[in-house]
Design an enzyme around this catalytic site. Structure first.
Site, PDB file in Angstrom:
ATOM      1  N   GLN A  20       0.801  -1.214   0.000  1.00  0.00           N
ATOM      2  CA  GLN A  20       0.000   0.000   0.000  1.00  0.00           C
ATOM      3  C   GLN A  20       0.844   1.279   0.000  1.00  0.00           C
ATOM      4  OE1 GLN A  20      -2.661  -1.945   3.216  1.00  0.00           O
ATOM      5  NE2 GLN A  20      -4.001  -0.469   2.229  1.00  0.00           N
ATOM      6  N   HIS A 112       0.937  -9.335   4.390  1.00  0.00           N
ATOM      7  CA  HIS A 112      -0.214  -8.425   4.437  1.00  0.00           C
ATOM      8  C   HIS A 112      -0.910  -8.467   3.075  1.00  0.00           C
ATOM      9  CE1 HIS A 112      -1.923  -4.701   6.580  1.00  0.00           C
ATOM     10  NE2 HIS A 112      -2.679  -4.887   5.497  1.00  0.00           N
ATOM     11  N   ASN A 155      -1.609 -10.995   8.219  1.00  0.00           N
ATOM     12  CA  ASN A 155      -2.573  -9.927   8.470  1.00  0.00           C
ATOM     13  C   ASN A 155      -3.975 -10.377   8.067  1.00  0.00           C
ATOM     14  OD1 ASN A 155      -3.205  -6.943   8.960  1.00  0.00           O
ATOM     15  ND2 ASN A 155      -4.022  -7.252   6.899  1.00  0.00           N
ATOM     16  N   GLU A 156      -4.913 -10.205   8.970  1.00  0.00           N
ATOM     17  CA  GLU A 156      -6.334 -10.483   8.703  1.00  0.00           C
ATOM     18  C   GLU A 156      -6.549 -11.798   7.949  1.00  0.00           C
ATOM     19  OE1 GLU A 156      -8.325  -7.040   7.125  1.00  0.00           O
ATOM     20  OE2 GLU A 156      -8.161  -5.965   9.023  1.00  0.00           O
TER      21      GLU A 156
HETATM   22  C1  BGC Z   1      -6.294  -3.911   6.117  1.00  0.00           C
HETATM   23  C2  BGC Z   1      -5.642  -2.732   5.463  1.00  0.00           C
HETATM   24  C3  BGC Z   1      -6.694  -1.809   4.870  1.00  0.00           C
HETATM   25  C4  BGC Z   1      -7.562  -1.322   6.007  1.00  0.00           C
HETATM   26  C5  BGC Z   1      -8.611  -0.298   5.619  1.00  0.00           C
HETATM   27  C6  BGC Z   1      -7.564  -3.613   6.842  1.00  0.00           C
HETATM   28  O1  BGC Z   1      -8.508  -4.528   6.422  1.00  0.00           O
HETATM   29  O2  BGC Z   1      -5.374  -4.621   6.896  1.00  0.00           O
HETATM   30  O3  BGC Z   1      -4.731  -3.175   4.516  1.00  0.00           O
HETATM   31  O4  BGC Z   1      -6.150  -0.769   4.145  1.00  0.00           O
HETATM   32  O5  BGC Z   1      -8.199  -2.401   6.631  1.00  0.00           O
HETATM   33  O6  BGC Z   1      -9.568  -0.810   4.764  1.00  0.00           O
END
Ligand code: BGC
Length: 399
Positions: A20, A112, A155-156
């Site tokens: 990003q 990520h 991540n997530e």
């Molecule tokens: C993610 C980010 C994303 C943010 C805002 C999260 O789900 O880890 O990469 O930019 O939310 O949408």
């Protein structure tokens, strides 16, 4: 309401993700994927943080923050299968050293959302080589993580399981949407459920990575879950449990043996007999179409702590908004909810705002989450009042 004063050592920072902000992440699957997002924009040079990371860190530190969460980009570190780049490893080591030199505690994310292109071509997360490939990468990454106290593996994973499921559907010719981003006043579309089969696979990946990192580093190891602060409409408490399990709790339960749970919260949604209730259009919606719900953080933190039983690190919380004064308003209310949870005994180790910079929001540049604006032509950074506000909070330990 009484405000908690945080302990010295409480992490106050901001977060980013490699794809990003870095720019020209040409070897990653997302580089090609961006071209297929209907109405989407491209990451291109992004914020050029690959070269300008020291400036980003300097601005955060100067404002008064003491932590920075950033990621290593697997696609750069392992440009082709089994071939690791010492130069890229050295690059990320320099980032760690730079953060430490600025007095910022580095919180390092290993994955990520983005994968090396070759990994996806080889079968991706559902391919037979997935676990071994990720383990090999983690082993290499561990060689540069000396002195890092916090590592996030994936991540997530719940969002990742959703995305992997969508890619699988796309390969089968079914219609898909990738992290839909809509303009402000529209409601937020209800995302499909993450595929639990892929979820369980990612849990295995996380546990394997954790084992390596616990052996090879002295860091606290965890993963970061998209916590959706779901609540039940009257009479639908049992339905909430089902929906929440498939979307979130599966991943929180997997963190029970971890050193911490990374909580990422932005908004809240209701669950009724049909599942997650679509959020209606409203003039107060954010630039990603989310409801303006600063209370989501408190709800999410309490729930994550209860399910996992481990300390919480808020690894993401923020708002996509053009008006920076609303960012301050949102964040001060979110922190009030966080402190109330801490007053009630939840063990919280830090708060990392999403995001340090106005960055590439997975196909779109319009949703601005940053504490720092970035000129897309010159890459000049302009700190917003919210950065100074958060720095002030960090220095005093409370808003
Ligand atoms: C993610 C980010 C994303 C943010 C805002 C999260 O789900 O880890 O990469 O930019 O939310 O949408």
């Amino acid at each position: 309401m009484a405000m908690t004063k945080t302990e010295p050592g409480f992490l106050w920072g901001a977060a980013t993700a490699p794809h990003q902000v870095e720019g020209n992440n040409v070897n990653s699957d997302w580089w090609a994927r961006e071209l297929r997002i209907p109405g989407g924009e491209l990451s291109g040079d992004a914020c050029d943080s690959y070269h300008r990371y020291a400036e980003d860190m300097r601005l955060l530190a100067k404002a008064g923050l003491n932590a920075y969460r950033f990621g290593l980009e697997w696609a750069r570190i392992e440009p082709s299968p089994g071939r690791f780049s010492n130069a890229e490893l050295a690059h990320y080591r320099r980032m760690i050293d730079t953060a430490i030199d600025f007095g910022l505690t580095p919180i390092v994310t290993l994955h990520h959302f983005t994968n090396p292109r070759w990994f996806v071509e080889e079968g991706g997360w559902t391919g037979v080589t997935a676990v071994a490939r990720f383990e090999a990468y983690v082993r290499k990454a561990a060689t540069i993580l000396d002195g890092v106290d916090w590592i996030c593996t994936l991540n997530e994973p719940n969002m990742l399981a959703l995305m992997v499921g969508l890619s699988r559907a796309a390969r089968r010719g079914e219609p898909t949407a990738v992290t839909p981003t809509v303009e402000g006043q529209d409601g937020f579309p209800v995302l499909p459920d993450p595929d639990p089969e892929i979820g369980r696979l990612l849990i295995g990946v996380h546990h394997a990575a954790r084992e390596i990192l616990k052996k090879e580093t002295s860091a606290a190891v965890g993963w970061t879950v998209a916590c959706q602060a779901l609540t039940a409409t009257p009479g639908n408490e049992d339905r909430l449990l089902e929906v929440r399990h498939v979307r979130e709790d599966l991943y929180l339960e997997a963190a029970r043996g971890d050193d911490f749970i990374g909580v990422q919260a932005y908004s809240s949604q209701q669950v009724d007999a049909n599942g997650v209730v679509p959020h209606p259009p409203s003039p107060t919606n954010t630039l990603t179409g989310n409801a303006y719900r600063p209370d989501a953080l408190g709800i999410a933190v309490r729930h994550a702590a209860k399910v996992t039983g481990v300390p919480v690190l808020v690894t993401e919380n923020g708002i996509a908004i053009a008006d920076d004064s609303r960012r301050v308003d949102y964040t001060s209310k979110a922190l009030r909810g966080l402190f109330a949870a801490m007053d009630d005994g939840v063990d919280v180790r830090g708060y990392l705002h999403w995001s340090a910079l106005d960055n590439f929001e997975w196909g779109h540049w319009k949703p601005t989450f940053g504490l720092i604006a970035v000129d897309r032509e010159t890459f000049a950074r302009t700190p917003k009042p919210s950065l100074f506000w958060l720095g002030h909070v960090a220095r005093h330990g409370h808003p």
